[in-house]
Scaffold this active site. Structure first.
Site, mmCIF file in Angstrom:
data_model
loop_
_atom_site.group_PDB
_atom_site.id
_atom_site.type_symbol
_atom_site.label_atom_id
_atom_site.label_comp_id
_atom_site.label_asym_id
_atom_site.label_seq_id
_atom_site.Cartn_x
_atom_site.Cartn_y
_atom_site.Cartn_z
ATOM 1 N N GLY A 1 0.804 -1.220 0.000
ATOM 2 C CA GLY A 1 0.000 0.000 0.000
ATOM 3 C C GLY A 1 0.830 1.259 0.000
ATOM 4 O O GLY A 1 0.629 2.163 -0.807
ATOM 5 N N MET B 1 4.932 3.080 1.536
ATOM 6 C CA MET B 1 6.239 2.870 2.159
ATOM 7 C C MET B 1 6.757 4.177 2.722
ATOM 8 O O MET B 1 6.767 5.201 2.032
ATOM 9 C CB MET B 1 7.219 2.299 1.137
ATOM 10 C CG MET B 1 8.641 2.158 1.659
ATOM 11 S SD MET B 1 8.712 1.036 3.089
ATOM 12 C CE MET B 1 10.217 1.598 3.885
ATOM 13 N N GLU B 2 7.244 4.111 3.956
ATOM 14 C CA GLU B 2 7.604 5.309 4.713
ATOM 15 C C GLU B 2 9.060 5.722 4.538
ATOM 16 O O GLU B 2 9.716 6.131 5.507
ATOM 17 C CB GLU B 2 7.320 5.083 6.202
ATOM 18 C CG GLU B 2 8.218 4.070 6.902
ATOM 19 C CD GLU B 2 7.770 2.628 6.842
ATOM 20 O OE1 GLU B 2 8.291 1.806 7.609
ATOM 21 O OE2 GLU B 2 6.884 2.324 6.024
ATOM 22 N N ASN B 3 9.615 5.649 3.334
ATOM 23 C CA ASN B 3 10.972 6.164 3.146
ATOM 24 C C ASN B 3 11.046 7.554 3.780
ATOM 25 O O ASN B 3 10.178 8.395 3.557
ATOM 26 C CB ASN B 3 11.304 6.263 1.659
ATOM 27 C CG ASN B 3 11.044 4.966 0.918
ATOM 28 O OD1 ASN B 3 11.620 3.937 1.231
ATOM 29 N ND2 ASN B 3 10.145 5.025 -0.057
ATOM 30 N N HIS C 1 -0.812 6.894 8.289
ATOM 31 C CA HIS C 1 0.032 5.792 8.770
ATOM 32 C C HIS C 1 1.485 6.014 8.356
ATOM 33 O O HIS C 1 2.413 5.897 9.178
ATOM 34 C CB HIS C 1 -0.496 4.474 8.190
ATOM 35 C CG HIS C 1 0.293 3.264 8.575
ATOM 36 N ND1 HIS C 1 -0.113 2.388 9.554
ATOM 37 C CD2 HIS C 1 1.470 2.766 8.110
ATOM 38 C CE1 HIS C 1 0.770 1.421 9.680
ATOM 39 N NE2 HIS C 1 1.745 1.620 8.809
ATOM 40 N N GLU C 2 1.693 6.358 7.080
ATOM 41 C CA GLU C 2 3.057 6.566 6.598
ATOM 42 C C GLU C 2 3.689 7.811 7.216
ATOM 43 O O GLU C 2 4.888 7.832 7.503
ATOM 44 C CB GLU C 2 3.079 6.664 5.067
ATOM 45 C CG GLU C 2 2.465 5.468 4.334
ATOM 46 C CD GLU C 2 3.032 4.129 4.762
ATOM 47 O OE1 GLU C 2 4.197 4.083 5.223
ATOM 48 O OE2 GLU C 2 2.328 3.116 4.651
ATOM 49 N N GLU D 1 5.044 -0.512 13.395
ATOM 50 C CA GLU D 1 3.792 -0.724 12.667
ATOM 51 C C GLU D 1 2.569 -0.603 13.571
ATOM 52 O O GLU D 1 1.531 -0.080 13.166
ATOM 53 C CB GLU D 1 3.801 -2.083 11.964
ATOM 54 C CG GLU D 1 4.879 -2.244 10.898
ATOM 55 C CD GLU D 1 4.772 -1.222 9.778
ATOM 56 O OE1 GLU D 1 3.723 -0.556 9.642
ATOM 57 O OE2 GLU D 1 5.765 -1.074 9.035
#
Length: 689
Positions: free
Chosen positions: A148, A150-152, A183-184, A206
């Site tokens: 869904g 990605m938190e780079n 969330h990210e 998470e």
């Protein structure tokens, strides 16, 4: 797009892929500063974790983009994206530049996302007492992305179909878009600024991000919208707690804090236990100690371990500084037990007399007549929250096998687990059920919140399905249902009742069907207020009305399908389209629509077509999933899952016959995990229909 290829190059290194791109010690706790330089054609732009420092020509039509050196960060968070996407930028109240990218002509489709990211950054800065740690935050939509989002750090990537919204996007899908982005953004602090010491502690980033994404988007719900704050608040129960209770009830589940001995095992840890159960347990802690103490504790945790890494012990030690969870019980002892033990308990309630009850606990396993003593003997420090008919609230800890609870007054009925915030199920005896049921029938909203009622219905029907209480007890509890207007309650009730239906004998099945027709017919006549939950409930009742052949539901579905057939701009639900396939045999019409539409607008067509009773159409749909570009690569399993909902044997046979092809399209663990998760973790019955 428009006959022209527009390349996008994007990185994704989580959990252990950075080592494939550059030499590194590829573990989350081993941090370094990174200076990124990318050579690329001048007609494209490149973005990375930090703002660009400069561009320098290296040869004809090629430029080298160099970026400001990052703070110390984990290798899996390093990222860059090359594209010709358009950019829209806003600035937060504290000067952070937030940019969201889009395809040409899609600027309006990112406005919800842009607003959400900006306000989420401001929310977390205020909530945690720590400003956003970087000068900018970019969000880039990717057309082919197996997850869904990605938190780079400083450069979030997200699936394109999960970012873009328009006037036709259902309100519940808008909430999902907001939740994923929040969330990210939460990860910019939890996971990025403060990393985990190993993948054993995946839950620590998470779980917190999952729990806090809902408070972050609550602020975006305003008067006049179709969403309500209740829709948001109940999301944590519906998306985390109730599903986690299901996932975690199997015998071979695993603890939240896993033991990952090899980096290759890290990918398997990204499951419902690490996300949903950990979020539910953290919410349990927040409920036990109160919002202000919880907020103070995690804010201190972020500030104390910023630019470093933290373990389970580090987190719990910090939370201990806010005080005990109950009397002399430390938070670390309480949460340490829940996070490291497998499964969860069921609390048994037996009324001894009008002023005395006996409570007991044992591990709950969702398996009828399960009697392995060693498994059932597990104990937890159970925070019992209790409300009486006199509206008095009691809270105490139960760590032993049993506990006698005495009152110095007649409490009337008692309800355990106020607002369903604690992570356990409750099994009431007949006397207690009778008292609760009487009040539910008299006025179900007077003594019980929506969350209370959802928990009561979910627990009693779950206990009945595993033979821990007679079905007659459960039916007594849910007798009030025709007056219930909560989608969350009905969702729990109908999901559980459907599982009961499959185990009934030929003698009792007609009686059960008659009961279902009666309650659904009565509930369909409720006067519902306008909200997302009400719309979802209407669709849910329509779906089950068609399953149980209720005449009014059939007439309504046929009339709506006929209108849609005449005018395809007429808005119908997926329930109506599915009925058109399964009962009106309009497969060819929807097949034509499927072939002439594109993703994501074609989802309702292939999902509805999956309900066909025509074997030739089933094969056509399955083969077409690989033959045609109906969906992005990461969604190839979606059609397989849709078919498996109605025809599990056919779907499983197709997967086996085309395994090499599917394997080549997506990562092995991703494909099999997603298919297995959809099938409830069990292989389908290959001799089924």
């Amino acid at each position: 797009e428009d006959g022209e290829i527009h390349p996008i190059v994007a990185t994704h290194f989580e959990p252990t892929h950075a080592r494939k791109a550059f030499p590194c010690f590829d573990q989350p706790q081993l941090k370094a500063e990174f200076t990124i330089m990318v050579d690329h054609l001048t007609k494209y732009q490149v973005i990375s974790n930090m703002p660009k420092k400069n561009d320098r020509s290296v040869r004809s039509e090629t430029v080298r983009s160099e970026f400001i050196t990052t703070p110390a960060m984990s290798t899996y968070l390093v990222a860059f994206v090359l594209s010709d996407l358009e950019q829209t930028t806003v600035t937060t109240s504290r000067g952070v530049r937030v940019s969201v990218y889009n395809r040409p002509g899609k600027k309006q489709a990112i406005q919800i996302g842009l607003e959400t990211v900006k306000q989420s950054v401001e929310f977390f800065e205020n909530y945690l007492g720590r400003v956003f740690p970087l000068p900018k935050l970019d969000v880039v939509p990717l057309p082919d992305f197996a997850i869904g989002g990605m938190e780079n750090w400083g450069l979030i990537t997200i699936r394109e179909d999960m970012l873009y919204t328009d006037s036709n996007t259902p309100p519940e899908a808008v909430i999902l878009t907001r939740a994923i982005l929040a969330h990210e953004v939460a990860h910019m602090w939890f996971g990025d600024l403060v990393s985990i010491t190993s993948w054993n502690n995946l839950w620590l980033k998470e779980g917190v991000a999952t729990m806090l994404m809902y408070p972050a988007i609550e602020q975006l719900i305003t008067k006049g919208t179709h969403s309500t704050v209740s829709d948001i608040k109940n999301s944590l129960l519906q998306v985390s707690r109730f599903p986690a209770l299901e996932y975690d009830s199997v015998v071979n589940t695993h603890p939240v804090a896993m033991n990952i001995s090899d980096p290759s095992e890290a990918a398997a840890a990204f499951d419902a236990i690490s996300y949903s159960k950990s979020a539910a347990l953290l919410d349990m802690l927040r409920s036990a100690i109160g919002e202000s103490r919880f907020r103070a504790g995690i804010g201190k945790y972020v500030r104390e371990f910023q630019y470093g890494s933290a373990s389970l012990e580090d987190f719990l030690k910090t939370m201990d500084t806010t005080g005990p969870v109950y009397r002399d019980v430390k938070i670390s002892d309480f949460m340490g037990s829940w996070l490291t033990k497998t499964g969860y308990p069921v609390v048994g309630v037996t009324k001894l007399n009008n002023r005395k009850y006996r409570l007991s606990q044992s591990r709950f396993v969702n398996k009828p007549n399960f009697n392995d003593i060693k498994t059932l003997r597990k104990r937890w420090p159970v925070m019992v929250t209790l409300r009486t008919e006199r509206r008095k609230v009691h809270k105490f800890m139960m760590s032993g096998r049993t506990k006698i609870v005495s009152f110095n007054y007649d409490p009337g009925f008692i309800k355990i687990n106020i607002n369903s915030t604690m992570f356990y199920r409750v099994n009431y005896d007949l006397l207690t059920i009778s008292g609760i049921a009487e009040q539910l029938e008299a006025d179900h909203e007077r003594y019980f919140t929506e969350e209370d009622r959802a928990g009561l219905v979910s627990d009693v029907l779950t206990m009945a399905t595993v033979n821990k209480c007679p079905m007659s007890y459960a039916m007594k509890m849910i007798r009030y249902l025709p007056r219930e207007s909560s989608y969350m309650v009905w969702d729990q009730a109908l999901t559980k009742l459907s599982s009961v239906a499959g185990s009934l004998s030929n003698r009792t099945k007609p009686l059960f069907d008659s009961y279902m027709k009666d309650v659904i017919t009565k509930a369909a006549g409720l006067n519902l207020t306008s909200s997302i939950s009400s719309d979802l409930l209407t669709n849910l009742l329509s779906y089950y009305g068609l399953i149980y052949k209720i005449p009014a539901a059939i007439q309504r579905a046929e009339a709506e399908f006929t209108e849609w057939e005449k005018d395809n701009t007429y808005q119908v639900t997926s329930v109506v389209l599915t009925y058109g396939v399964s009962d009106l045999r309009k497969e060819e019409l929807l097949w034509e629509k499927l072939l002439s539409s594109s993703y994501p607008h074609n989802q309702e067509y292939y999902r509805s077509l999956s309900a066909t009773k025509n074997p030739e159409m089933i094969n056509r749909l399955l083969e077409g999933s690989l033959k045609y570009d109906w969906v992005p690569l990461q969604n190839k399993y979606d059609i397989l899952n849709a078919v498996s909902s109605y025809h599990p044997a056919a779907a499983f046979k197709f997967l086996k016959e085309n395994y090499d092809t599917f394997y080549g399209l997506t990562e092995k663990h991703s494909l099999i995990r997603k298919y297995s998760a959809h099938r409830g973790g069990e292989p389908p019955n290959t001799t089924g229909p």
